[in-house]
Scaffold this motif. Sequence first.
Motif, mmCIF file in Angstrom:
data_model
loop_
_atom_site.group_PDB
_atom_site.id
_atom_site.type_symbol
_atom_site.label_atom_id
_atom_site.label_comp_id
_atom_site.label_asym_id
_atom_site.label_seq_id
_atom_site.Cartn_x
_atom_site.Cartn_y
_atom_site.Cartn_z
ATOM 1 N N GLU A 139 -18.521 19.133 0.859
ATOM 2 C CA GLU A 139 -19.128 18.817 -0.431
ATOM 3 C C GLU A 139 -18.082 18.306 -1.417
ATOM 4 O O GLU A 139 -18.350 17.381 -2.196
ATOM 5 C CB GLU A 139 -19.829 20.053 -0.991
ATOM 6 N N LEU A 140 -16.896 18.901 -1.405
ATOM 7 C CA LEU A 140 -15.828 18.423 -2.285
ATOM 8 C C LEU A 140 -15.425 16.998 -1.928
ATOM 9 O O LEU A 140 -15.185 16.170 -2.818
ATOM 10 C CB LEU A 140 -14.623 19.358 -2.184
ATOM 11 N N LYS A 141 -15.372 16.692 -0.645
ATOM 12 C CA LYS A 141 -15.046 15.339 -0.214
ATOM 13 C C LYS A 141 -16.108 14.343 -0.686
ATOM 14 O O LYS A 141 -15.793 13.212 -1.088
ATOM 15 C CB LYS A 141 -14.920 15.289 1.310
ATOM 16 N N ALA A 142 -17.371 14.763 -0.643
ATOM 17 C CA ALA A 142 -18.449 13.878 -1.089
ATOM 18 C C ALA A 142 -18.313 13.577 -2.586
ATOM 19 O O ALA A 142 -18.500 12.435 -3.026
ATOM 20 C CB ALA A 142 -19.795 14.525 -0.794
ATOM 21 N N HIS A 143 -17.981 14.582 -3.381
ATOM 22 C CA HIS A 143 -17.772 14.358 -4.811
ATOM 23 C C HIS A 143 -16.551 13.470 -5.051
ATOM 24 O O HIS A 143 -16.545 12.668 -5.994
ATOM 25 C CB HIS A 143 -17.590 15.690 -5.537
ATOM 26 N N MET A 144 -15.545 13.586 -4.212
ATOM 27 C CA MET A 144 -14.353 12.766 -4.355
ATOM 28 C C MET A 144 -14.673 11.290 -4.159
ATOM 29 O O MET A 144 -14.057 10.414 -4.767
ATOM 30 C CB MET A 144 -13.282 13.235 -3.363
ATOM 31 N N GLU A 145 -15.663 11.002 -3.333
ATOM 32 C CA GLU A 145 -16.037 9.617 -3.059
ATOM 33 C C GLU A 145 -16.881 9.006 -4.169
ATOM 34 O O GLU A 145 -16.917 7.777 -4.325
ATOM 35 C CB GLU A 145 -16.795 9.545 -1.731
ATOM 36 N N THR A 146 -17.559 9.836 -4.964
ATOM 37 C CA THR A 146 -18.477 9.310 -5.975
ATOM 38 C C THR A 146 -17.954 9.459 -7.401
ATOM 39 O O THR A 146 -18.575 8.951 -8.335
ATOM 40 C CB THR A 146 -19.835 10.027 -5.869
ATOM 41 N N THR A 147 -16.847 10.168 -7.589
ATOM 42 C CA THR A 147 -16.273 10.347 -8.931
ATOM 43 C C THR A 147 -14.776 10.056 -8.885
ATOM 44 O O THR A 147 -14.199 9.830 -7.832
ATOM 45 C CB THR A 147 -16.482 11.791 -9.430
ATOM 46 N N GLY A 148 -14.156 10.103 -10.063
ATOM 47 C CA GLY A 148 -12.702 9.983 -10.124
ATOM 48 C C GLY A 148 -12.049 11.336 -9.944
ATOM 49 O O GLY A 148 -11.214 11.741 -10.758
#
Length: 254
Positions: A176-185
């Motif tokens: 989940e953290l990786k997914a947020h890393m792809e969609t935010t700064g």
Amino acid sequence: MKCLPAITLWELWKARCGAKYGKDNYNTRKTINNISTSLVLILKGQFEKIKVDLDWESVRYLLISNISDKRIVQVKWLKPSNNFVKINSDGNCKDGYCGGGGVIRDHRGHLIFAYSLNLGHGTNNWAEAKTLLYGVEWCVRNEHDYILVESDSKVLVDCVNDINSIPWRIYDEVRELKAHMETTGFILSHCYREANKVADHMTFLSYDNPNNMAYDVFVELPTRVKGLMNMDRWKMTNFRTMKKKRNDLIWEPP
């Protein structure tokens, strides 16, 4: 050190018997050399790479030497740039019960949001990952798209940044953290514990309160947390003692 008394007694016994029943004259220097030579042979039998001469002074130097040196480094909490918010996150387990805490600050070091979580039973790594994910998701919900995150868990930081493989206990949280890393700064980096004191204290508050706690007003924070935040904002220096292996002693086993 354990062998030294036995080797000393043995060499003294040999010297005594040689002087009493043989033709050898007792020689203190020769006995000392025999003791040091025996010690070095034992050392080299176990540690082939060790650097030590056969004389007693070299052996004595090795016995009184520390394997590692200590150095003191200065550690500071650094403010993010204007467009970023910064999360400091921490998690811990005490007697199998896990808690987590974190703080989100703006580019001036002022409070945006702080939280303390009761997480139930788990592991340290799981508590670290769960607490970090909570802070990132709060930022995403509140439209903070440029996020700097610091954690003192090197394991978690390396997993999210694809440096290490992911332990199965924190696999879902890391994905989940990786997914947020792809969609935010969202940028995650490791920090020393001395630069993570606010999050660390928020974590330990969870052990004294059965409910989750959240703060968005600075004056409502516990006194200790307010003091630590002010020290960070004023760029107060913390000091960390670090151990460093000595270059002049090669002591690793082969």
